[in-house]
Motif scaffolding. Structure first.
Motif, PDB file in Angstrom:
ATOM      1  N   ASP A 448      40.356  11.172  -2.919  1.00  0.00           N
ATOM      2  CA  ASP A 448      40.300  10.690  -4.298  1.00  0.00           C
ATOM      3  C   ASP A 448      39.010   9.898  -4.569  1.00  0.00           C
ATOM      4  N   GLY A 449      37.907  10.423  -4.170  1.00  0.00           N
ATOM      5  CA  GLY A 449      36.632   9.778  -4.459  1.00  0.00           C
ATOM      6  C   GLY A 449      36.540   8.408  -3.834  1.00  0.00           C
ATOM      7  N   ASP A 450      36.146   7.418  -4.623  1.00  0.00           N
ATOM      8  CA  ASP A 450      35.948   6.062  -4.121  1.00  0.00           C
ATOM      9  C   ASP A 450      37.091   5.130  -4.487  1.00  0.00           C
ATOM     10  N   VAL A 451      38.215   5.659  -4.957  1.00  0.00           N
ATOM     11  CA  VAL A 451      39.335   4.819  -5.389  1.00  0.00           C
ATOM     12  C   VAL A 451      40.255   4.561  -4.204  1.00  0.00           C
ATOM     13  N   PRO A 452      40.260   3.337  -3.629  1.00  0.00           N
ATOM     14  CA  PRO A 452      41.054   3.105  -2.429  1.00  0.00           C
ATOM     15  C   PRO A 452      42.527   2.836  -2.707  1.00  0.00           C
ATOM     16  N   VAL A 453      42.847   2.270  -3.878  1.00  0.00           N
ATOM     17  CA  VAL A 453      44.219   1.887  -4.195  1.00  0.00           C
ATOM     18  C   VAL A 453      44.527   2.267  -5.634  1.00  0.00           C
ATOM     19  N   ARG A 454      45.735   2.795  -5.860  1.00  0.00           N
ATOM     20  CA  ARG A 454      46.153   3.166  -7.205  1.00  0.00           C
ATOM     21  C   ARG A 454      47.631   2.834  -7.376  1.00  0.00           C
ATOM     22  N   MET A 468      43.679  -2.396 -11.297  1.00  0.00           N
ATOM     23  CA  MET A 468      43.406  -1.211 -10.485  1.00  0.00           C
ATOM     24  C   MET A 468      43.863   0.021 -11.260  1.00  0.00           C
ATOM     25  N   PRO A 469      43.396   1.181 -10.878  1.00  0.00           N
ATOM     26  CA  PRO A 469      43.785   2.396 -11.606  1.00  0.00           C
ATOM     27  C   PRO A 469      45.296   2.607 -11.585  1.00  0.00           C
ATOM     28  N   VAL A 470      45.806   3.251 -12.626  1.00  0.00           N
ATOM     29  CA  VAL A 470      47.235   3.521 -12.761  1.00  0.00           C
ATOM     30  C   VAL A 470      47.430   5.001 -13.069  1.00  0.00           C
ATOM     31  N   ARG A 471      48.387   5.615 -12.390  1.00  0.00           N
ATOM     32  CA  ARG A 471      48.786   6.982 -12.728  1.00  0.00           C
ATOM     33  C   ARG A 471      50.250   6.959 -13.129  1.00  0.00           C
ATOM     34  N   ARG A 472      50.530   7.398 -14.341  1.00  0.00           N
ATOM     35  CA  ARG A 472      51.893   7.396 -14.853  1.00  0.00           C
ATOM     36  C   ARG A 472      52.609   8.698 -14.484  1.00  0.00           C
TER      37      ARG A 472
END
Length: 510
Positions: A448-454, A468-472
């Motif tokens: 997932d590229g450079d995103v370590p935590v979601r 931090m990024p969120v995926r619903r």
């Protein structure tokens, strides 16, 4: 005397097996074993008798809770040096948004589930072993309907995981050679014969009997690693269950060296007495922080530890000092009217794709679960890592609880959220299980590229800005596990609750 039971199981036939055995005089352990064995028949691709399993039991009468460890082990004891390379193949699947796994005979670990079930029955069973196995044999011979869980998983993997082995492929196709879909009828006379052997000879037949000979001959012929010595020396282990408190409940769960129990205990300890009711934004912010801390520790330390028992205890000591994706798992929870509780979780990995000819046994691929095998490879005979966390509990007023979940690394976060809502927030089991969930996902950078935590969160979870990024995900997404729980209240009333995220079944006998 007939025992009344409450059971939460993967499907209706599995739940019916539990109540059938209870009607013969079986208690919570007999009923849970019967239910799990049926699931090992009628959840193809999800779990099989070639699995690993943990059973946590808290018997009535004042005895302490124990966990019986039937985790899969690293094979290869006594394997000939000139045996040739293992049969393995790397496959990429669309399941769960994209999963890479290793399949083939060389991905099969030494199974422990049958040994664990046999030991649990020897310690706590109340009816003969053959009567406990009989419902599973009957389902294999009469056939069953391909259920929702298998029907959801198999289309993602049947072409690259389950098509290469002729026997497995044939089982999953109709008379015209087309893949079976959800609702299709399946049966396995071979598996019925295998279960008849298990009923007659006991679990030992897979480890030091006729079935062991058949399995290891196939392994030797087709590039597998499991040897006769692996099976003959395998032993299920009984350990004192790990204690943790949540609200008014004393809980007991899977101890180190398993990963799941210590992670669940740490999550509950750091959540403290939250939530006080429904999840508020403040509660959810705390939940995210706690998951990020504990799951980060897990990824950096537990997953790669040489000594997982010491690492698990270190996590719990650290938490106390502060004061504060797989379809390949099934869970059964049972409590009985005498006050005994049994929770059993079993996993076959994603499935190796191989069937042992003439037996109906679908083999695991527990060596090929990349997310669980991140550290140095264990030595032959050593247990592999496990997320499974079957949990039982007692309250001061006489309540009894059995709970658990499938769901890979979401097992512990799902259980923590349900238990906190039930024990702290005043929710019923049904309400606690139905509430929205989240999971802090520590990603691999190359995926997932450079995103370590979601943060993964269902659409109805009230989520504040967590930085931090969120995926619903949609409401009641299967991604977040499938918690099942049973409860005996202080008045003697039995209840069972299943998860709308999975197609499980509940039943209360008597």
């Amino acid at each position: 005397m007939t025992t009344r039971v409450a059971v939460a199981a993967p499907n209706v036939a599995s739940a019916e097996a539990a109540t059938t055995v209870a009607a013969l005089g079986g208690g919570a352990v007999d009923a849970a074993i019967a239910a799990l064995l049926v699931a090992m028949v009628n959840e193809p691709g999800v779990v099989s008798i070639d699995a690993g399993a943990f059973a946590t039991v808290w018997p009535s009468g004042g005895a302490g809770a124990v966990t019986i460890d039937g985790c899969v082990a690293m094979p290869g004891l006594g394997r000939a040096r000139d045996a040739g390379p293992p049969d393995v193949r790397e496959v990429e699947t669309t399941y769960g948004g994209g999963v890479t796994m290793t399949v083939g005979l060389g991905s099969v670990a030494t199974p422990g589930a049958l040994a664990a079930l046999g030991l649990a029955h020897a310690r706590f069973g109340q009816v003969p072993w053959a009567e406990v196995v009989a419902p599973a044999e009957a389902v294999a011979r009469a056939g069953f309907t391909l259920g929702v869980a298998s029907g959801y998983y198999l289309p993602h993997v049947r072409d690259n995981v389950f098509a290469w082995d002729a026997e497995t492929s044939a089982t999953l196709r109709d008379g015209d050679g087309q893949w079976l879909e959800t609702g299709a009828h399946m049966r396995s006379a071979d598996l019925g014969d295998t279960l008849a052997l298990v009923a007659a000879e006991g679990a030992k037949t897979l480890y030091d009997g006729a079935l062991a000979d058949v399995v290891t001959a196939d392994m030797s012929a087709r590039g597998g690693l499991v040897t006769r010595e692996d099976l003959a020396t395998y032993r299920a282990l009984e350990r004192p269950a790990l204690a943790v408190r949540c609200g008014a409940w004393e809980l007991r769960t899977n101890p180190p060296p398993a990963i799941g129990g210590p992670v669940l205990a740490a999550l509950l300890t750091l959540l403290g007495d939250r939530p006080f009711g429904a999840w508020t934004r403040e509660d959810v912010a705390l939940l995210v922080d706690v998951q990020r801390l504990v799951l980060g520790y897990r990824r950096d330390h537990l997953d790669v530890a040489v000594d997982r028992e010491a690492a698990g205890l270190s996590l719990l000591e650290h938490v106390a000092g502060d004061g504060g994706r797989s379809p390949s798992t099934v869970h059964v929870s049972v409590v009985d009217s005498a006050g005994s509780a049994c929770a059993i979780t079993a996993s076959s990995g994603y499935g190796s794709g191989a069937t042992v000819p003439g037996t109906g046994i679908w083999l695991n691929n527990c060596l090929g679960e990349h997310e669980l095998n991140r550290g140095e490879p264990p030595q032959p005979g050593e247990r592999l890592a496990s997320n499974m966390a079957p949990t039982v509990g007692r309250s001061a007023d006489g309540g009894v609880l059995a709970i658990g979940s499938p769901g890979a690394d979401r097992i512990t976060t799902a259980l923590a959220q349900v238990l906190a809502a039930f024990a702290n927030g005043g929710a019923t089991l049904h309400e606690a299980i139905s509430r929205p969930r989240l999971h802090v996902n520590h990603l691999d950078a190359h995926q997932d590229g450079d995103v370590p935590v979601r943060v993964e969160a269902e659409e109805d979870m009230p989520l504040p800005d967590v930085g931090m990024p969120v995926r619903r995900h949609h409401r009641h997404s299967m991604f977040f596990g499938g918690v099942s729980a049973t409860h005996l209240d202080p008045t003697g009333q039995l209840a069972a609750a299943g998860d709308p995220r999975r197609s499980g079944a509940t039943a209360v006998s008597g």
